[in-house]
Design an enzyme around this catalytic site. Sequence first.
Site, PDB file in Angstrom:
ATOM      1  CD  GLU A 172      -3.082  -1.062   2.172  1.00 42.13           C
ATOM      2  OE1 GLU A 172      -2.986  -0.276   3.131  1.00 42.13           O
ATOM      3  OE2 GLU A 172      -4.062  -1.817   2.010  1.00 42.13           O
ATOM      4  CD  GLU A 291      -3.862  -5.965   3.075  1.00 42.45           C
ATOM      5  OE1 GLU A 291      -4.716  -5.262   3.653  1.00 42.45           O
ATOM      6  OE2 GLU A 291      -2.643  -5.740   3.095  1.00 42.45           O
TER       7      GLU A 291
HETATM    8  O1  AHR Z   1      -5.135  -6.001   7.018  1.00 46.17           O
HETATM    9  C1  AHR Z   1      -5.028  -4.849   7.802  1.00 46.17           C
HETATM   10  C2  AHR Z   1      -4.307  -3.714   7.109  1.00 46.17           C
HETATM   11  O2  AHR Z   1      -5.104  -3.247   6.057  1.00 46.17           O
HETATM   12  C3  AHR Z   1      -3.002  -4.055   6.437  1.00 46.17           C
HETATM   13  O3  AHR Z   1      -1.908  -3.962   7.302  1.00 46.17           O
HETATM   14  C4  AHR Z   1      -2.886  -2.986   5.387  1.00 46.17           C
HETATM   15  O4  AHR Z   1      -2.150  -3.402   4.275  1.00 46.17           O
HETATM   16  C5  AHR Z   1      -4.313  -2.623   5.059  1.00 46.17           C
HETATM   17  O5  AHR Z   1      -4.536  -1.273   5.092  1.00 46.17           O
END
Ligand code: AHR
Length: 499
Positions: A172, A291
Site C-alpha cells: 500500500e 487483501e
Molecule cells: O489487514 C489490515 C491492514 O489493512 C493491512 O496492514 C494494510 O495493508 C491494510 O490497510
Amino acid sequence: MKAKLTINKSFEIAQIDPRIYGSFVEHLGRCVYDGIYEPGHPTADAMGFRDDVKALVKEMGTSFIRYPGGNFVSGYNWEDGIGPKENRPRRLELAWRSVETNEVGLHEFMHWVKEVGAEANMAVNLGTGSIDAARNIVEYCNHPGGTYWSDLRKQNGADAPFDIKTWCLGNEMDGPWQMGQKTATEYGRIAAEAGKLMRLIDKNIELVVCGSSHYEMPTFASWEAEVLEHTYEYADYLSLHRYYGNQKNDIGNYLAKSIDMDNFIKSVVAICDYIKAKKRSKKTMYLSFDEYNIWYHSGAADRKIAPWQVAPPLLEDAYNFEDALLMGCLVITLLKNSDRVKIACLAQLVNVIAPIMTEKNGPAWRQTTFYPFAHAAKFGQGTALTPVLDCPTYSSVDFDNVPYVESIAVHNHAENEVVVFAVNRSKDDNIDFAVDLQGFAPSGIAGFYEMSGHDVKRVNSKAGCPVEPQDGTGATLDGDTLKVALKPLSWNVIRITLE
Ligand code: AHR
C-alpha cells in the site's frame, strides 16, 4: 421466485489457481503473538505454535499465506527476526503503535507455514527499506549456500533454502498512513529496481507490485498505470486491496458489495491491458487480490486501546451471519474472475479481522466467515465455468440490477464432480433454482451444505458456534438439470457427481 443458471462443460473461465484460497498473517494485534504463536498454551508445539490453531488453518484449506505485513512490513527490518531469540531487538512498531518483540521471524514463520501445508508469500519493505535489504532477503531465503546471507541461514538452522516463490514489493505504498509513502513515480522506480535485483538472485521468483490501497483512493487508476509503466518487465501480478462493512445496517446493499469487488477487478484488468497495449507487450499482467475481507465491527474498540503494548487486541471483528453471506458472494466473485485473479488473500487469518479466533490459554474457534471460505477452498478446485444466470434483480442504495442469486459452478476434474456455489440475497423469498448442466452427465448429489435461518446479527464466540453449515435437503436431479430451493438469506454448496 425462480432463477436459472446455465453452465456448459466447454465454456470455461479458467483453471483455478489454488493460490486464490490464500490468507494473510501480519505482525498486528494478536495475529502472531497469542494467535498462531503462544508458547505457554497447552497445545503449543516445540517452537511455540498452537496445534489447535494449525488444525483450524488446515481445515480452512488456505493454500498460500502472505507475511509479515501489511502496514507492518513498511517499517520492518527482516534481519531483526533471525538468529538467537535472546539477541533479537524489541522495537517500537509504528504502523500499529505496538511493541514488536521479534520472537517470531523468518525461520519460525517458515516452520509454521510448512506445518499448515501452505506456501509462503513474503513481502519486502519498500517503505523505510532499501533495495539492498530486498535483495539480501532473497539471497538469505533462496540461495543454496556459499555466500554471506545463505550461509547465515544455514548457521541459523535451515540448511536447505526456503525457496520462496512469490514476493510482494512493498505494501500500500500510495497510502498516507504508510511508513515511507511514495508517489507512483517513486514507488514504480524502487519497485522496478528491487525486483530487478531480486530476480538476478533467483530468476524463478514471481513478483507482486502494489496497486492502489483501495478503489476510492484519489490516485486510483493513474497509480496503477504509472506503476506498471515502470515495472511491467519485472512484475507478474498487480495487487488489489478492499474491505467491506455494513455501517448503514442495510443488508440488501451490503450483500451487493461483491458487485463493487467485481467492478474493481474489471477496472484493474482494463488498466493492465491498457499498459500491455501501450507497451506492445505479449505479457499478460495477472492480479493478486492480496487483501480482501469485511472490516468494520472493531473500529470503536480499537480507538480505546493504549499504544505500545505487545499483542494488543486490535481489529478483533466478531463476524455475524450476514458477514458469512457476503463472504460467500466475495469468494464467488473471485472465482468468476479466476482468468485474471490468480492469487487472493483473505486478510487476515487469526484474531485480526479473522476467520479463526483464539483466547489466550483458552480455545480457538471458527467465526461465521470461516465456512464459505473453507467450502470454496475444499470444493472449488478445478475449472471455473462461465455462469449464465437468468435471475430477478433488485436495486439498492449503491447498486442497480443486483441479482438475487450470486452463483458459480466449478468442474472439479479430480473428484469427477460439478460443484455449484450459490447465495440467495433475498430476505424473504425461497428461490427455485435450476442449474442446466450442459455437456455433463450428472449421476447424483454427493453433498449439499447450507447456511441459513439465522438471525443476521448472530455471531460465533468462545461460548458456542451456532452459525455453522447444516446438511441441506431437497436438491434433486431432473435429467441434466439440478433443482434446488435456495432458502432466504442462504449460502449453498451442492456437489453433483458425474458419470
Ligand atoms: O489487514 C489490515 C491492514 O489493512 C493491512 O496492514 C494494510 O495493508 C491494510 O490497510
